[in-house]
Design an enzyme around this catalytic site. Structure first.
Site, PDB file in Angstrom:
ATOM      1  N   SER A 110       4.523  -6.426   6.571  1.00  0.00           N
ATOM      2  CA  SER A 110       4.580  -6.690   5.234  1.00  0.00           C
ATOM      3  C   SER A 110       6.531  -6.778   5.042  1.00  0.00           C
ATOM      4  CB  SER A 110       4.435  -5.804   3.977  1.00  0.00           C
ATOM      5  OG  SER A 110       4.121  -6.667   2.600  1.00  0.00           O
ATOM      6  N   SER A 111       7.066  -7.444   4.561  1.00  0.00           N
ATOM      7  CA  SER A 111       8.086  -7.602   4.070  1.00  0.00           C
ATOM      8  C   SER A 111       8.592  -6.069   2.936  1.00  0.00           C
ATOM      9  CB  SER A 111       8.876  -8.776   3.290  1.00  0.00           C
ATOM     10  OG  SER A 111       7.737  -9.349   2.303  1.00  0.00           O
ATOM     11  N   CYS A 112       7.555  -5.643   2.400  1.00  0.00           N
ATOM     12  CA  CYS A 112       7.471  -4.704   1.483  1.00  0.00           C
ATOM     13  C   CYS A 112       7.707  -3.049   2.266  1.00  0.00           C
ATOM     14  CB  CYS A 112       6.779  -4.475   0.367  1.00  0.00           C
ATOM     15  SG  CYS A 112       4.883  -4.124   1.158  1.00  0.00           S
ATOM     16  N   TYR A 139       1.530   1.153  -0.535  1.00  0.00           N
ATOM     17  CA  TYR A 139       1.515   0.446   0.792  1.00  0.00           C
ATOM     18  C   TYR A 139       2.563   0.444   2.114  1.00  0.00           C
ATOM     19  CZ  TYR A 139       0.424  -4.520   2.664  1.00  0.00           C
ATOM     20  OH  TYR A 139      -0.110  -5.582   3.384  1.00  0.00           O
ATOM     21  N   LYS A 143       2.023   0.648   6.373  1.00  0.00           N
ATOM     22  CA  LYS A 143       2.749  -0.219   7.173  1.00  0.00           C
ATOM     23  C   LYS A 143       4.085   0.223   7.885  1.00  0.00           C
ATOM     24  CE  LYS A 143       0.470  -3.835   6.324  1.00  0.00           C
ATOM     25  NZ  LYS A 143      -1.131  -4.048   7.021  1.00  0.00           N
ATOM     26  N   HIS A 182      -1.860 -12.089  -5.616  1.00  0.00           N
ATOM     27  CA  HIS A 182      -0.210 -12.632  -5.798  1.00  0.00           C
ATOM     28  C   HIS A 182      -0.244 -12.936  -6.537  1.00  0.00           C
ATOM     29  CE1 HIS A 182      -0.937  -9.897  -2.212  1.00  0.00           C
ATOM     30  NE2 HIS A 182       0.100  -9.492  -1.943  1.00  0.00           N
TER      31      HIS A 182
HETATM   32  O1  GFB Z   1       2.963 -12.087  -5.849  1.00  0.00           O
HETATM   33  P1  GFB Z   1       3.525 -10.207  -6.584  1.00  0.00           P
HETATM   34  O2  GFB Z   1       2.248  -9.700  -7.075  1.00  0.00           O
HETATM   35  O3  GFB Z   1       4.140  -9.054  -5.537  1.00  0.00           O
HETATM   36  O4  GFB Z   1       4.641 -10.452  -7.564  1.00  0.00           O
HETATM   37  P2  GFB Z   1       5.765  -8.500  -5.280  1.00  0.00           P
HETATM   38  C1  GFB Z   1       6.002 -10.806  -7.546  1.00  0.00           C
HETATM   39  C2  GFB Z   1       6.555 -11.688  -7.950  1.00  0.00           C
HETATM   40  O5  GFB Z   1       5.736 -12.644  -9.182  1.00  0.00           O
HETATM   41  C3  GFB Z   1       6.349 -10.168  -9.883  1.00  0.00           C
HETATM   42  C4  GFB Z   1       5.706 -11.976 -10.826  1.00  0.00           C
HETATM   43  O6  GFB Z   1       8.219 -10.177 -10.263  1.00  0.00           O
HETATM   44  C5  GFB Z   1       5.784 -10.135 -10.541  1.00  0.00           C
HETATM   45  O7  GFB Z   1       5.852  -9.580 -12.066  1.00  0.00           O
HETATM   46  N1  GFB Z   1       4.704 -12.541 -11.621  1.00  0.00           N
HETATM   47  C6  GFB Z   1       4.406 -12.947 -12.635  1.00  0.00           C
HETATM   48  C7  GFB Z   1       3.137 -12.382 -11.554  1.00  0.00           C
HETATM   49  N2  GFB Z   1       2.871 -13.415 -12.846  1.00  0.00           N
HETATM   50  C8  GFB Z   1       2.560 -13.171 -12.181  1.00  0.00           C
HETATM   51  C9  GFB Z   1       1.491 -12.562 -12.458  1.00  0.00           C
HETATM   52  O8  GFB Z   1      -0.027 -13.849 -12.853  1.00  0.00           O
HETATM   53  N3  GFB Z   1      -0.173 -11.977 -11.369  1.00  0.00           N
HETATM   54  C10 GFB Z   1       1.350 -11.676 -10.176  1.00  0.00           C
HETATM   55  N4  GFB Z   1       0.894 -11.139  -9.367  1.00  0.00           N
HETATM   56  N5  GFB Z   1       2.410 -12.389 -10.654  1.00  0.00           N
HETATM   57  C11 GFB Z   1       3.729  -7.388  -2.926  1.00  0.00           C
HETATM   58  C12 GFB Z   1       3.306  -5.795  -3.237  1.00  0.00           C
HETATM   59  O9  GFB Z   1       5.179  -7.308  -4.326  1.00  0.00           O
HETATM   60  O10 GFB Z   1       4.072  -7.829  -2.280  1.00  0.00           O
HETATM   61  C13 GFB Z   1       2.516  -5.588  -1.865  1.00  0.00           C
HETATM   62  O11 GFB Z   1       2.698  -5.119  -4.358  1.00  0.00           O
HETATM   63  C14 GFB Z   1       2.942  -6.891  -0.763  1.00  0.00           C
HETATM   64  O12 GFB Z   1       2.727  -4.340  -0.773  1.00  0.00           O
HETATM   65  C15 GFB Z   1       2.904  -8.485  -1.049  1.00  0.00           C
HETATM   66  O13 GFB Z   1       4.063  -6.733  -0.279  1.00  0.00           O
HETATM   67  C16 GFB Z   1       3.731  -9.487  -0.241  1.00  0.00           C
HETATM   68  O14 GFB Z   1       6.227  -9.428  -3.996  1.00  0.00           O
HETATM   69  O15 GFB Z   1       6.294  -7.871  -6.292  1.00  0.00           O
END
Ligand code: GFB
Length: 311
Positions: A110-112, A139, A143, A182
């Protein structure tokens, strides 16, 4: 190296976003001996069960697309589960593959795995050059351990095990649960429901300023197959789309595709996560793979899938 179409190929996680895309891709290409097991059929946390599966089915190629995954909230609320379960799943699958003489294995990271404040775009050699983003540290650590296990098995025993680092993914069979998903599937659900209910507002998380790169799972599946046939090295390889977008602009694009007319409210009590995550994918681009599905088309495809399954 062309993989014979009758080779036994195990896709761990074949019901998930990425695994199901790899499964569809291999079926399209005419592979006849695909192996997949649901969670009820094979508990990947159980080393003995995984060993028994390898003994019985003797896969020659393995795609490791099984993991405990989730969005920013699930990651920050369940750090122990994300670390422990992912370490067990990948150790059982990767070390088990070594013990059973699997010819080639692809591990998906993962890119994280990159430091929170690493320079952008993220080159492969930035891994372990600085502190990780706290919301997904568990996570990321799991990874990184998986990447290192593949590299170590290659170095110590000559296993042809490779790792690919995909950027943020979306596509068919995504998780649309608002607490654990996500951002992209979450916003599809939120705008769809708001439109159906004629709600005046939709609430999105954070500030909307973070930048993310999104790749459709069908593009990643092509990349995984391409790497399985064409890539053999200890160095893992990035797989991205090539450009990023702010969460604010992503929300506007999804709003447009769905046709929702109301207003967006930003909930600043929710985390933003890492400010930017754009992969430098020039290595895989130079090898000859390129993504084909642009973001707007991909969102339309994902929205069709959502309506078919949850709408
Ligand atoms: O996709 P996401 O949950 O994960 O959130 P990450 C990306 C951005 O979208 C954050 C915003 O800045 C969230 O605050 N966001 C806005 C939302 N509205 C929403 C919503 O309704 N739901 C969600 N989920 N986000 C993940 C990692 O990071 O990326 C994992 O936690 C993994 O480990 C994955 O690497 C690919 O991109 O921040």
């Amino acid at each position: 190296m062309e993989i014979p179409r009758d080779s036994p190929i195990y896709i761990a996680g074949h019901r998930g976003l990425v695994g199901s895309a790899i499964w569809r891709k291999l079926q399209q290409l005419g592979f006849t001996h695909l192996l997949g097991r649901t969670r009820a059929e094979l508990n990947l946390l159980n080393a003995a069960a995984v060993r028994e599966f390898y003994d019985r089915e003797k896969p020659v190629y393995v795609f490791v697309a099984a993991a405990k995954v989730g969005g920013i909230l699930a990651n920050s609320q369940q750090p122990a589960a994300f670390l422990y379960e992912n370490l067990l799943i990948q150790n059982n699958l990767i070390h088990g593959a070594y013990e059973h003489g699997v010819k080639k294995l692809l591990f998906l990271g993962s890119s994280c795995i990159y430091p929170k404040l690493a320079p952008q775009p993220l080159k492969e050699d930035y891994m372990l050059s600085g502190p990780l983003e706290l919301t997904n540290e568990s996570y990321a650590i799991a990874k990184i351990a998986g990447i290192k296990l593949c590299a170590a098995l290659r170095r110590q025993y000559g296993c042809d095990f490779i790792s690919a680092m995909p950027t943020n993914m979306y596509g068919a069979n995504d998780n649309y649960d608002l607490q654990t998903s996500h951002v992209l599937p979450a916003l599809i659900r939120k705008f769809h429901q708001a439109k159906a209910a004629s709600a005046p507002t939709v609430t999105c998380w954070g500030s909307g300023t973070p930048l993310r790169e999104f790749l459709h799972s069908d593009d990643l599946a092509e990349a995984c197959f391409f790497l399985m046939e064409n890539y053999s090295a200890e160095q893992f390889i990035n797989v991205g789309y090539g450009s990023d977008i702010s969460i604010r602009n992503l929300a506007a694009l999804i709003q447009k595709v769905i046709g929702y007319q109301g207003e967006i409210i930003w909930d600043h009590s929710k985390p933003d996560g890492t400010p930017r995550k754009l992969l430098d994918s020039s290595r895989i681009f130079e090898l000859g793979w390129r993504p084909k599905i642009d973001l707007e088309k991909g969102i339309r495809l994902a929205y069709d899938d959502f309506r078919d399954h949850c709408g």
